[in-house]
Design an enzyme around this catalytic site. Structure first.
Site, PDB file in Angstrom:
ATOM      1  N   ASP A  56       0.840  -1.193   0.000  1.00  0.00           N
ATOM      2  CA  ASP A  56       0.000   0.000   0.000  1.00  0.00           C
ATOM      3  C   ASP A  56       0.879   1.248   0.000  1.00  0.00           C
ATOM      4  O   ASP A  56       1.606   1.503   0.956  1.00  0.00           O
ATOM      5  CB  ASP A  56      -0.910  -0.001   1.226  1.00  0.00           C
ATOM      6  CG  ASP A  56      -1.806   1.218   1.256  1.00  0.00           C
ATOM      7  OD1 ASP A  56      -2.735   1.273   0.425  1.00  0.00           O
ATOM      8  OD2 ASP A  56      -1.576   2.119   2.084  1.00  0.00           O
ATOM      9  N   TYR A  61       3.329   9.933   0.597  1.00  0.00           N
ATOM     10  CA  TYR A  61       4.309   9.293   1.475  1.00  0.00           C
ATOM     11  C   TYR A  61       5.731   9.654   1.072  1.00  0.00           C
ATOM     12  O   TYR A  61       6.671   9.484   1.857  1.00  0.00           O
ATOM     13  CB  TYR A  61       4.153   7.766   1.458  1.00  0.00           C
ATOM     14  CG  TYR A  61       2.812   7.261   1.915  1.00  0.00           C
ATOM     15  CD1 TYR A  61       1.895   8.102   2.556  1.00  0.00           C
ATOM     16  CD2 TYR A  61       2.441   5.935   1.717  1.00  0.00           C
ATOM     17  CE1 TYR A  61       0.660   7.636   2.967  1.00  0.00           C
ATOM     18  CE2 TYR A  61       1.210   5.458   2.128  1.00  0.00           C
ATOM     19  CZ  TYR A  61       0.319   6.314   2.743  1.00  0.00           C
ATOM     20  OH  TYR A  61      -0.906   5.841   3.144  1.00  0.00           O
ATOM     21  N   LYS A  90      -2.092   6.214  -4.341  1.00  0.00           N
ATOM     22  CA  LYS A  90      -3.189   7.147  -4.102  1.00  0.00           C
ATOM     23  C   LYS A  90      -2.917   8.509  -4.728  1.00  0.00           C
ATOM     24  O   LYS A  90      -1.778   8.990  -4.708  1.00  0.00           O
ATOM     25  CB  LYS A  90      -3.419   7.312  -2.590  1.00  0.00           C
ATOM     26  CG  LYS A  90      -3.600   6.007  -1.844  1.00  0.00           C
ATOM     27  CD  LYS A  90      -3.802   6.228  -0.355  1.00  0.00           C
ATOM     28  CE  LYS A  90      -3.694   4.929   0.412  1.00  0.00           C
ATOM     29  NZ  LYS A  90      -2.299   4.452   0.520  1.00  0.00           N
ATOM     30  N   HIS A 123      -7.078   9.859  -2.512  1.00  0.00           N
ATOM     31  CA  HIS A 123      -6.610   9.791  -1.129  1.00  0.00           C
ATOM     32  C   HIS A 123      -7.598  10.419  -0.136  1.00  0.00           C
ATOM     33  O   HIS A 123      -7.824   9.894   0.951  1.00  0.00           O
ATOM     34  CB  HIS A 123      -5.241  10.462  -1.005  1.00  0.00           C
ATOM     35  CG  HIS A 123      -4.425   9.936   0.120  1.00  0.00           C
ATOM     36  ND1 HIS A 123      -3.060   9.759   0.041  1.00  0.00           N
ATOM     37  CD2 HIS A 123      -4.755   9.523   1.363  1.00  0.00           C
ATOM     38  CE1 HIS A 123      -2.607   9.276   1.189  1.00  0.00           C
ATOM     39  NE2 HIS A 123      -3.620   9.130   1.999  1.00  0.00           N
TER      40      HIS A 123
END
Length: 330
Positions: A56, A61, A90, A123
């Site tokens: 994931d 990130y 995302k 997201h």
């Protein structure tokens, strides 16, 4: 227990998405804001070696290149083929405008070193001002919003499916009301909704809504992650984290398991997916070892009774956004 046997036992919890694509119920979350790329690389490499096949990821990130490097090494080593992995990323809030969606997806593909994603999620339903900054701020330090409707964003995601850049699409942090708006117009229906879900926030109503619409509910922060999002309640001496709940600790001792393994098994056994995050190799391996035991219905009920509807991540920076997700009941 041998890794290959664990993998076989894990497979019975797989979800079948659009087109017959199988999504493993347990995945590795790669959100690691305090850790460097080397830690993320090692976590992914360790996870896949331990049996994980679900990764994931997300643009926000800021570590998808590290994830991609680990994937490349695993393929070169002969551990896996690309087709063995289920990879999620995302779309970040600053890229909701339809003309930006494809480029954002392509950036994630390039960073991950793959030609397609298995799942691509919006997201958050809240769009931020378009540009190079992940968190565009005004002179007062407040996030600048965009008024893009996530329904229009969804239509651009559908085009990406048509092009073969992603096999399935879904949502993250969407309420039932927001998902229904998409369902009402969708040419390609959402296959998943990833939300905060753990012992203290069991999301029963949202889970039921998703099940009725054949949408997989994916749990992030499945271990509770106390303090991760800076909620003052988690700093209180009275706050007991999911991992420290006496009944969870007691159950773990009785089954010769860790509290984390009990919490993850609880979520998987409920029929959800879970993506726990860790960069500690021993924890990564440990979190996968939840398929060699089960919880009785009595034990499941005991854990269900510990729900507090307590949300750790309330995304306070977007509370004034017209699409702020937590304004809806569920």
């Amino acid at each position: 227990m041998r890794r290959d046997i664990l993998e076989v036992m894990a497979n019975k919890f797989d979800f079948t998405l659009r087109g017959g694509l199988k999504m493993p119920a347990l995945g590795l979350g790669t959100y690691a804001p305090k850790e460097g790329d080397d830690d993320v690389f090692n976590a992914v490499h360790t996870a896949v070696k331990a049996g994980y096949r679900n990764l994931d990821c997300a643009a926000i990130y800021r570590n998808e290149r590290a994830v991609g490097s680990a994937i490349k090494k695993l393929i070169v080593e002969g551990t896996i083929q690309r087709e063995d992995l289920f990879i999620t990323s995302k779309l970040w809030n600053t890229c909701h405008r339809p003309d930006l969606v494809r480029a954002s997806l392509k950036k994630s593909l390039d960073d991950l070193g793959v030609k397609y994603l298995d799942l691509y999620l919006i997201h958050w339903p809240m769009a931020y001002k378009e540009g190079e900054e992940f968190m565009p701020l005004d002179e007062n330090g407040k996030v600048i919003f965009s008024d893009v409707d996530y329904v229009d964003t969804w239509k651009a995601l559908e085009d990406c499916v048509d092009e073969g850049l992603v096999r399935n699409i879904g949502c993250s942090n969407f309420s039932s009301v927001q998902i229904q708006r998409i369902l009402d117009v969708a040419r390609i229906r959402p296959q998943a909704n990833q939300v905060e879900c753990h012992l203290h926030l069991q999301q029963d109503k949202l889970f039921d809504f998703c099940k009725k619409n054949n949408i997989v509910l994916i749990a992030y922060s499945p271990l509770g992650a106390p303090g991760t999002f800076g909620d003052p309640k988690t700093k209180s001496e009275e706050y007991v984290s999911c991992l420290q709940e006496p009944k969870v600790v007691e159950l773990a001792k009785a089954k010769n398991k860790t509290p984390a393994q009990i919490l993850l098994r609880f979520i998987i056994q409920r029929g959800l997916s879970a993506v726990p995050k860790s960069v500690k190799p021993e924890r990564v391996v440990e979190n996968f070892q939840i398929f060699d035991f089960e919880l009785s219905e009595e034990e499941m009920e005991l854990l269900r009774a510990l729900n507090k509807d307590f949300r750790l991540n309330i995304e306070t920076v977007a509370v004034d956004h017209k699409y702020y997700t937590f304004n809806d009941a569920f």
